[in-house]
Write a protein that holds these residues in place. Structure first.
Motif, short mmCIF file in Angstrom:
data_model
loop_
_atom_site.label_atom_id
_atom_site.label_comp_id
_atom_site.label_asym_id
_atom_site.label_seq_id
_atom_site.Cartn_x
_atom_site.Cartn_y
_atom_site.Cartn_z
N GLU A 1 0.86 -1.18 0.00
CA GLU A 1 0.00 0.00 0.00
C GLU A 1 0.89 1.23 0.00
O GLU A 1 1.39 1.66 1.05
CB GLU A 1 -0.94 0.01 1.21
CG GLU A 1 -1.98 1.11 1.18
CD GLU A 1 -2.88 1.05 -0.05
OE1 GLU A 1 -3.14 2.10 -0.65
OE2 GLU A 1 -3.30 -0.07 -0.43
N GLY B 1 -0.12 4.18 -1.64
CA GLY B 1 -0.85 5.34 -2.08
C GLY B 1 -0.56 5.56 -3.56
O GLY B 1 0.22 4.84 -4.18
N THR C 1 -1.84 0.67 -5.10
CA THR C 1 -2.76 0.57 -3.98
C THR C 1 -3.47 -0.77 -4.02
O THR C 1 -3.89 -1.22 -5.08
CB THR C 1 -3.78 1.73 -3.99
OG1 THR C 1 -4.69 1.56 -2.90
CG2 THR C 1 -4.56 1.79 -5.30
N ARG C 2 -3.57 -1.39 -2.87
CA ARG C 2 -4.37 -2.61 -2.75
C ARG C 2 -5.71 -2.29 -2.07
O ARG C 2 -6.75 -2.80 -2.47
CB ARG C 2 -3.62 -3.67 -1.95
CG ARG C 2 -2.21 -3.98 -2.47
CD ARG C 2 -2.19 -4.54 -3.87
NE ARG C 2 -0.84 -4.86 -4.30
CZ ARG C 2 -0.24 -4.39 -5.37
NH1 ARG C 2 -0.88 -3.53 -6.16
NH2 ARG C 2 0.99 -4.74 -5.69
N GLY D 1 -7.30 0.46 -2.33
CA GLY D 1 -8.11 1.20 -3.28
C GLY D 1 -8.06 0.65 -4.69
O GLY D 1 -8.28 1.39 -5.65
N HIS D 2 -7.79 -0.65 -4.84
CA HIS D 2 -7.58 -1.19 -6.18
C HIS D 2 -8.85 -1.17 -7.03
O HIS D 2 -8.77 -1.25 -8.26
CB HIS D 2 -7.02 -2.62 -6.11
CG HIS D 2 -8.04 -3.66 -5.75
ND1 HIS D 2 -8.58 -4.50 -6.69
CD2 HIS D 2 -8.60 -4.00 -4.58
CE1 HIS D 2 -9.44 -5.30 -6.10
NE2 HIS D 2 -9.47 -5.04 -4.82
N SER E 1 -6.61 5.14 -5.16
CA SER E 1 -6.27 5.52 -3.80
C SER E 1 -6.78 6.92 -3.46
O SER E 1 -6.74 7.83 -4.29
CB SER E 1 -4.75 5.49 -3.61
OG SER E 1 -4.40 5.95 -2.31
N TYR F 1 -5.23 8.68 -1.41
CA TYR F 1 -4.02 9.42 -1.04
C TYR F 1 -3.13 9.57 -2.27
O TYR F 1 -2.92 8.60 -3.01
CB TYR F 1 -3.23 8.69 0.04
CG TYR F 1 -4.02 8.43 1.30
CD1 TYR F 1 -4.29 9.45 2.21
CD2 TYR F 1 -4.51 7.15 1.57
CE1 TYR F 1 -5.02 9.21 3.36
CE2 TYR F 1 -5.23 6.90 2.72
CZ TYR F 1 -5.49 7.93 3.61
OH TYR F 1 -6.22 7.67 4.75
N GLY G 1 0.36 9.67 -4.31
CA GLY G 1 1.56 8.87 -4.13
C GLY G 1 2.79 9.72 -3.89
O GLY G 1 2.74 10.94 -3.72
N MET H 1 -2.45 6.57 6.10
CA MET H 1 -2.45 5.26 5.45
C MET H 1 -2.19 4.17 6.48
O MET H 1 -2.81 3.09 6.44
CB MET H 1 -1.39 5.21 4.36
CG MET H 1 -1.76 5.94 3.09
SD MET H 1 -0.75 5.47 1.66
CE MET H 1 0.85 6.11 2.14
N ASP I 1 -5.32 3.37 8.37
CA ASP I 1 -6.21 2.56 7.55
C ASP I 1 -5.78 1.09 7.57
O ASP I 1 -6.61 0.18 7.68
CB ASP I 1 -6.20 3.06 6.10
CG ASP I 1 -6.89 4.40 5.92
OD1 ASP I 1 -7.63 4.83 6.83
OD2 ASP I 1 -6.68 5.03 4.86
N SER J 1 -3.75 8.82 -8.67
CA SER J 1 -4.64 8.46 -7.57
C SER J 1 -6.01 9.08 -7.76
O SER J 1 -6.19 10.04 -8.53
CB SER J 1 -4.06 8.93 -6.24
OG SER J 1 -4.11 10.35 -6.15
#
Length: 504
Positions: free
Chosen positions: A72, A74, A78-79, A81-82, A86, A88, A90, A110, A113, A482
Motif C-alpha cells: 500500500e 498510495g 494501492t491494494r 483502493g484497487h 487511492s 491518497y 503517491g 495510510m 487505515d 490516484s
C-alpha cells in the motif's frame, strides 16, 4: 533425503506466502499453525474494509503473531483502493509538494487505515531515486529524481507509517530508480560505481535506517561492482556488507517477490531463489502472488534441505526466523500502544481534517498548471489508453468519476486521428488525459496535432516531463493517477463546484 521437521518449521518461519480470493483457504491456516511467518495480501484478496478486517482476523485465529503484509503505497500502487483508486496521492505528488510534515501525515493516515484492517507490515515506502525518466517500474512511486529530496521525505514516511503500529519496509535496496527494465520480467543491470550509488541511490536508505525503519526490501537488480552476475537479493556483499555493516541496519531484510524473473529466472526456480536469498542474508522471503500450498511446501522443503546439507548454515536460518519473530512482536506491541507516542499529534491532525480531506489537500498541493483551464469549459474528454505495470495492477484512473455530464471517450492514440477527435468534439474543446503522454510516440503526436489545430488541454497523470505541445491552452500535471489527484484536476478544470478546505 528425509526433511528434518525442525528445519522445515524454521524454514516456514522465513516465508511470506499468498493465496487467491477474499477468504483464507484452510491450507493457509494450517501452514500458519505449522509456523509460516505470514502472508502478503494483494488486490484479489480485498473487497472492502470490513471484509479485509474479517480476513486478517481469521488469519490471526490460526496464530496471533502472524505477519500480514500488503503493498500500500498510495498513488498508483494501492491494494486497499484497487477497485476505485487511492484516496491518497503517491510519492511523486508528495515530493512535488515537498512538505515533509505533510508526507508524515499522509503516511500516518495510510498506516491507520492499514492497522484498522489488521495489516501489520506495509511493503512501503518506495525510496528509489527515479533518475531514469523512462523507468517503467518506479516512476510516480518515487518522491523524485533528486537524492536529497527523496531522503528528506523517506524519514517522515517511515515515521508516519510506524506511528500507526504498522511496520514500514523501505524499498528497493540498493536502488531501482536508474533502471530502464522491469525486474518482474528480467534482471535489470545498473552498471555504476559504488561511489555513485552512495551519492545517488543510497541516501534515502540511510535516512530510512536513521528513522528506525523495521524492514528493508532487496531489489532484483544486478549491480556488477557489488553483486557480480546475480541480483542484489542473492548478494551477501549487498545485504550483509553494504546494508548491515556499512549502513547499520539491524531489522528484517525482506525480498521482493521471488517469483519475479529477476530472482526465479536467475536462480532456476523459486525454491532455489529462496535458498540463495537466505544464504545472502535475507530474512523474510516474499514468494509472490501466484502461490498455493504445494509451492509453499516445496520452498520450505528446499530451504530445510539446504540447511541440512550445508548450503545454508543452520545458524543463518535461525537468525532469520528470530528477526521475523521480533518484527511480529514489535507490531503486536505497537498496536497496543499506538494511541500515544511520537505519532499521536499526527493522528490527531489527520483525524480532525478527515482522511478524505487530507488526501485531497495533499494532491492539490502537488498540482501544477500551465496556461488557463478556463478556456476549456465543456470539453470532450479523451482518455488515452495506457498499459500498467505488474506492481500497479489494473487500477481505475482518470477523471471519469468527477465528470458528471461531461462526455469522455477512451482511445488508443495510434488508432485515432486529430481530425476524428475534432469532428467528435463538435465545437467543444478537447481535453486529453494520459499517463506519460510525452513518452508514447502516438500520444505525443496526437497531442501536438490537436493543440496546433484546436482548443486543447492536457492532463498528465504519470511521471512528468518538460514537454508541452505548442498551442495547448492548459497543461495540468498531477504527479500521479490516484483518485485524489484526479479529483483536484477535475476541480481545477471546473468540473466540481464543491471544494474541500485546505486542511493539510
Amino acid at each position: 533425503m528425509a526433511i528434518d521437521p525442525g528445519l522445515r518449521r524454521l524454514a516456514l518461519r522465513t516465508l511470506l506466502a499468498a493465496f487467491p480470493g477474499p477468504a483464507a483457504p484452510d491450507w493457509a491456516l494450517d501452514l500458519l499453525a505449522d509456523g509460516l511467518a505470514g502472508f502478503t495480501l494483494f488486490g484479489t484478496n480485498v473487497t472492502d474494509p470490513a471484509q479485509l478486517a474479517r480476513l486478517t482476523a481469521r488469519l490471526r485465529s490460526a496464530r496471533s503473531d502472524a505477519l500480514i503484509a500488503i503493498d500500500e503505497e498510495g498513488g498508483d500502487v494501492t491494494r486497499l483502493g484497487h477497485r476505485q483508486g487511492s484516496g491518497y496521492p503517491g510519492n511523486a505528488a508528495l515530493g512535488a509538494a515537498d512538505d515533509p510534515d505533510l508526507t508524515r501525515l499522509v503516511y500516518a493516515a495510510m498506516g491507520d487505515d492499514l492497522a484498522a484492517a489488521g495489516i501489520n507490515l506495509d511493503l512501503a515506502p518506495t525510496v528509489d531515486v527515479n533518475t531514469a525518466a523512462e523507468n517503467p517500474i518506479i516512476g510516480t512511486r518515487s518522491f523524485g529524481a533528486d537524492p536529497a529530496l527523496v531522503a528528506r521525505h523517506t524519514g517522515p514516511a517511515v515515521e508516519g507509517l510506524q506511528s500507526s503500529g504498522v511496520a514500514a519496509c523501505a524499498k528497493h535496496f540498493p536502488g531501482h530508480g536508474a533502471t530502464v527494465t522491469d525486474s518482474h520480467l528480467s534482471l535489470p543491470t545498473v552498471d555504476e560505481t559504488l561511489d555513485l550509488l552512495r551519492a545517488r541511490d543510497l541516501p534515502p536508505f540511510a535516512a530510512a535506517v536513521s528513522a528506525g525503519v523495521r524492514a528493508v526490501m532487496s531489489a532484483h537488480i544486478r549491480v556488477p561492482v557489488l553483486t557480480g552476475d546475480g541480483p542484489a537479493t542473492f548478494s551477501r556483499a549487498a545485504l550483509e556488507g553494504l546494508l548491515r555493516e556499512e549502513y547499520g541496519f539491524t531489522g528484517v531484510i525482506v525480498t521482493d517477490a521471488l517469483e519475479m524473473r529477476g530472482a526465479a529466472g536467475a536462480a532456476g526456480g523459486i525454491p532455489r531463489a529462496a535458498v540463495a536469498a537466505l544464504a545472502a542474508g535475507a530474512d523474510l522471503l516474499c514468494i509472490g502472488a501466484l502461490v498455493d500450498r504445494e509451492l509453499v511446501v516445496a520452498v520450505a522443503d528446499e530451504v530445510a534441505a539446504a540447511a541440512g546439507d550445508g548450503r545454508i548454515a543452520a545458524v543463518r536460518l535461525e537468525q532469520a526466523a528470530e528477526r521475523n519473530a521480533e518484527l511480529a512482536s514489535w507490531a503486536a506491541r505497537a498496536r497496543v500502544t499506538r494511541a500515544g507516542g511520537a505519532g499521536a499529534a499526527a493522528r490527531v491532525s489527520h483525524e480532525a481534517a478527515g482522511r478524505v480531506e487530507l488526501g485531497i489537500c495533499a494532491a492539490r498541493r502537488a498540482l501544477r498548471i500551465d496556461g488557463d483551464p478556463a478556456g476549456l469549459a465543456g470539453p470532450l474528454v479523451v482518455q488515452l489508453v495506457s498499459g500498467y505495470s505488474i506492481a500497479e495492477g489494473k487500477v481505475p484512473w482518470g477523471l471519469r468519476p468527477f465528470l458528471g455530464a461531461v462526455e469522455q471517450v477512451d482511445v488508443v492514440a495510434s488508432e485515432v486521428t486529430a481530425d476524428e477527435l475534432i469532428q467528435r468534439a463538435a465545437g467543444r474543446p478537447v481535453l486529453l488525459v494520459g499517463r506519460r503522454v510525452h513518452q508514447d510516440a502516438g500520444s505525443r503526436d496526437l497531442a501536438e496535432k490537436l493543440a496546433a489545430a484546436w482548443p486543447t488541454g492536457v492532463v498528465e497523470m504519470g511521471w512528468p516531463s518538460a514537454w508541452r505541445p505548442e498551442g495547448a491552452r492548459a497543461f495540468l500535471v498531477t504527479h500521479g493517477a490516484s483518485l485524489a489527484s484526479a479529483r483536484v484536476a477535475a476541480e481545477a478544470l471546473g468540473f466540481l463546484t464543491e471544494r474541500y478546505a485546505d486542511a493539510s
